[in-house]
Design a protein around this motif. Structure first.
Motif, PDB file in Angstrom:
ATOM      1  N   SER A  39      45.044  37.954  40.139  1.00 19.99           N
ATOM      2  CA  SER A  39      46.274  37.335  40.648  1.00 19.99           C
ATOM      3  C   SER A  39      46.040  36.653  41.990  1.00 19.99           C
ATOM      4  N   VAL A  40      45.144  37.220  42.815  1.00 20.11           N
ATOM      5  CA  VAL A  40      44.843  36.601  44.116  1.00 20.11           C
ATOM      6  C   VAL A  40      44.043  35.318  43.919  1.00 20.11           C
ATOM      7  N   TYR A  41      42.960  35.405  43.141  1.00 23.41           N
ATOM      8  CA  TYR A  41      42.116  34.226  42.939  1.00 23.41           C
ATOM      9  C   TYR A  41      42.737  33.243  41.943  1.00 23.41           C
ATOM     10  N   GLY A  42      43.715  33.702  41.162  1.00 21.54           N
ATOM     11  CA  GLY A  42      44.371  32.798  40.236  1.00 21.54           C
ATOM     12  C   GLY A  42      45.213  31.735  40.911  1.00 21.54           C
ATOM     13  N   GLN A  43      45.550  31.948  42.177  1.00 20.70           N
ATOM     14  CA  GLN A  43      46.300  30.937  42.916  1.00 20.70           C
ATOM     15  C   GLN A  43      45.451  29.717  43.253  1.00 20.70           C
ATOM     16  N   ARG A  44      44.130  29.870  43.168  1.00 18.30           N
ATOM     17  CA  ARG A  44      43.230  28.756  43.492  1.00 18.30           C
ATOM     18  C   ARG A  44      42.387  28.322  42.301  1.00 18.30           C
ATOM     19  N   SER A  45      42.184  29.213  41.354  1.00 19.67           N
ATOM     20  CA  SER A  45      41.292  28.913  40.231  1.00 19.67           C
ATOM     21  C   SER A  45      42.074  28.922  38.926  1.00 19.67           C
ATOM     22  N   GLU A  46      41.886  27.892  38.138  1.00 24.87           N
ATOM     23  CA  GLU A  46      42.535  27.798  36.841  1.00 24.87           C
ATOM     24  C   GLU A  46      41.935  28.807  35.856  1.00 24.87           C
ATOM     25  N   CYS A  48      40.713  31.842  36.563  1.00 21.21           N
ATOM     26  CA  CYS A  48      41.287  33.161  36.860  1.00 21.21           C
ATOM     27  C   CYS A  48      42.731  33.245  36.386  1.00 21.21           C
ATOM     28  N   ARG A  49      43.444  32.135  36.459  1.00 16.82           N
ATOM     29  CA  ARG A  49      44.834  32.139  35.997  1.00 16.82           C
ATOM     30  C   ARG A  49      44.886  32.355  34.482  1.00 16.82           C
ATOM     31  N   ASN A  54      45.603  36.604  29.892  1.00 20.10           N
ATOM     32  CA  ASN A  54      45.048  37.408  28.789  1.00 20.10           C
ATOM     33  C   ASN A  54      44.327  38.629  29.356  1.00 20.10           C
ATOM     34  N   GLU A  55      44.951  39.294  30.312  1.00 19.26           N
ATOM     35  CA  GLU A  55      44.281  40.411  30.969  1.00 19.26           C
ATOM     36  C   GLU A  55      44.082  41.592  30.024  1.00 19.26           C
TER      37      GLU A  55
END
Length: 416
Positions: A39-46, A48-49, A54-55
């Motif tokens: 969730s932290v890195y998903g704000q910058r990386s597609e 990770c999002r 699909n966690e």
């Protein structure tokens, strides 16, 4: 263990209930840490999002890898290995072909069937449960609309019409009959699909509650030392969990090192070309290094993510508190003046306008600001439905209890 007494069915090497509980919750903590990191890195990386979306699938694959490796190498799950535990067959007769699979201390090792069942129940069962709960949440939010749609479609479905349509389609190739048959089959499919969703909404809470009740009974029996099985899955597989002694840990490490060295010696004695030997030797050493430090790295990762979560949460709370404390106290709105025909305000602010006595259990009408005794204002609002002073429409839900600290600070007097 605190619950030790006569008649205990646990072996001496059985772990305590709290060790088992900590090992059980370790994987949930690891999943929370992975979700927080994504969730932290998903704000910058597609990437990770998308992984965060699909966690469940991602963590299922991670658990399959970790649990398979731990059971193959240590006869324990990943969390049990971290806490120095292992699984041993118990409660079921071991087949003759498995009798020779023992340690040098005579401890039976898990069979292949028990390892496969353990991996399946530790990975596939939580994954399916998470998917089922998501389906239940999705279906239950639309249960009202689905029920109304079921009622509408239910009147159009008749098995006699289905048979007639099948017969007409066989003997009459009229386009209208075929179109009618297709519409009817679509209606049947929609009807069955919606009833399956309603069945899911009704059955999942019962299944979830039943599973938790059975699991609670097993844990309670284990806590009271009346059963060697910590969970129903252990009973189903035919295993129990035992502690590793210091000698067992040292012996396991020695056997692992001897086995690895024998593999490396076999590579050096082979007739393969020298580059191939070097490549295979380096790859095996890398594999062994990763295998030895995976557990430590994951535990440090969980600890690090929890520290970051606490750090950022505390910083956000402090920032919000500082921003709120820096704002000036808002000026209270002007009081709504009383109207004729209602109760007059007493000159003494500590008196109730209804009974003209000192207020007991001071209660405020939220949208007018006037304070009365709770019995007085409750009775008046219940019977009249208006504020005793202003005559505005008031309900019981508009009454607010004022506590002693507020009354002693003089805030109650400022309302009247």
């Amino acid at each position: 263990m605190a619950f030790s007494g006569v008649g205990s069915s646990l072996a001496r090497d059985s772990p305590t209930f709290f060790e088992m509980l900590a090992a059980e919750r370790l994987m949930n903590t690891l999943q929370d840490a992975i979700s927080y990191g994504l969730s932290v890195y998903g704000q910058r990386s597609e990437v990770c999002r998308r992984l965060l979306e699909n966690e469940d699938d991602l963590f299922f694959l991670i658990r399959v890898i970790l649990e398979s490796h731990a059971l193959k190498s240590y006869n324990a799950s990943f969390a049990e290995h971290v806490y120095g535990l292992r699984r041993v067959p118990y409660g079921r007769k071991v087949p003759p072909q498995e009798e020779q699979k023992k340690t040098d201390r005579g401890v039976l090792l898990l069979t292949n069937r028990q390892k496969h069942l353990s991996v399946m129940l530790m990975t596939l069962a939580p994954f399916l449960r998470a998917k089922l709960m998501k389906m239940y949440t999705n279906y239950s939010s639309n249960s009202t609309d689905q029920h109304s749609n079921n009622n509408n479609h239910g009147a159009t479905v008749c098995w006699k019409d289905v048979l007639d349509a099948l017969w007409n389609r066989r003997h009459n190739h009229d386009d209208r009959k075929i179109h009618y048959y297709r519409n009817l089959m679509d209606t049947i499919q929609m009807y069955c699909r919606q009833h399956a969703k309603l069945l899911c909404v009704k059955a999942v809470p019962w299944l979830h509650t039943s599973a938790h009740m059975v699991d609670l009974c097993y844990k309670l029996l284990y806590l009271l030392q009346k059963s060697p099985y910590y969970s129903p899955t252990h009973h189903f597989i035919g295993i129990r969990v035992s502690q590793l002694s210091a000698d067992d840990v040292a012996r396991s490490r020695h056997e692992k090192m001897v086995h690895r060295q024998s593999i490396l010696d076999g590579i050096q004695k082979s007739t393969a070309p020298l580059p191939f030997k070097l490549l295979r030797t380096v790859s095996l050493k890398i594999k062994h290094y990763v295998s030895d430090h995976t557990t430590t790295a994951l535990i440090l990762a969980v600890f690090g993510f929890k520290v970051l979560e606490w750090w950022y949460t505390t910083a956000e709370e402090q920032a919000q508190g500082a921003s709120l404390s820096s704002l000036p106290v808002p000026v209270p709105p002007p009081a709504i003046p009383p109207i004729g025909g209602m109760y007059a305000l007493p000159k003494d602010c500590s008196l109730c306008a209804i009974c003209q006595k000192k207020r007991k259990n001071p209660t405020m009408v939220s949208h007018t600001g006037y304070v009365f005794c709770y019995p007085c204002v409750f009775k008046h609002v219940s019977e009249q439905g208006v504020c005793p002073v202003t005559g505005l429409v008031t309900d019981i839900s508009d009454l607010r209890r004022l506590y002693d600290g507020m009354a002693s600070s003089g805030s109650t007097q400022s309302f009247i």
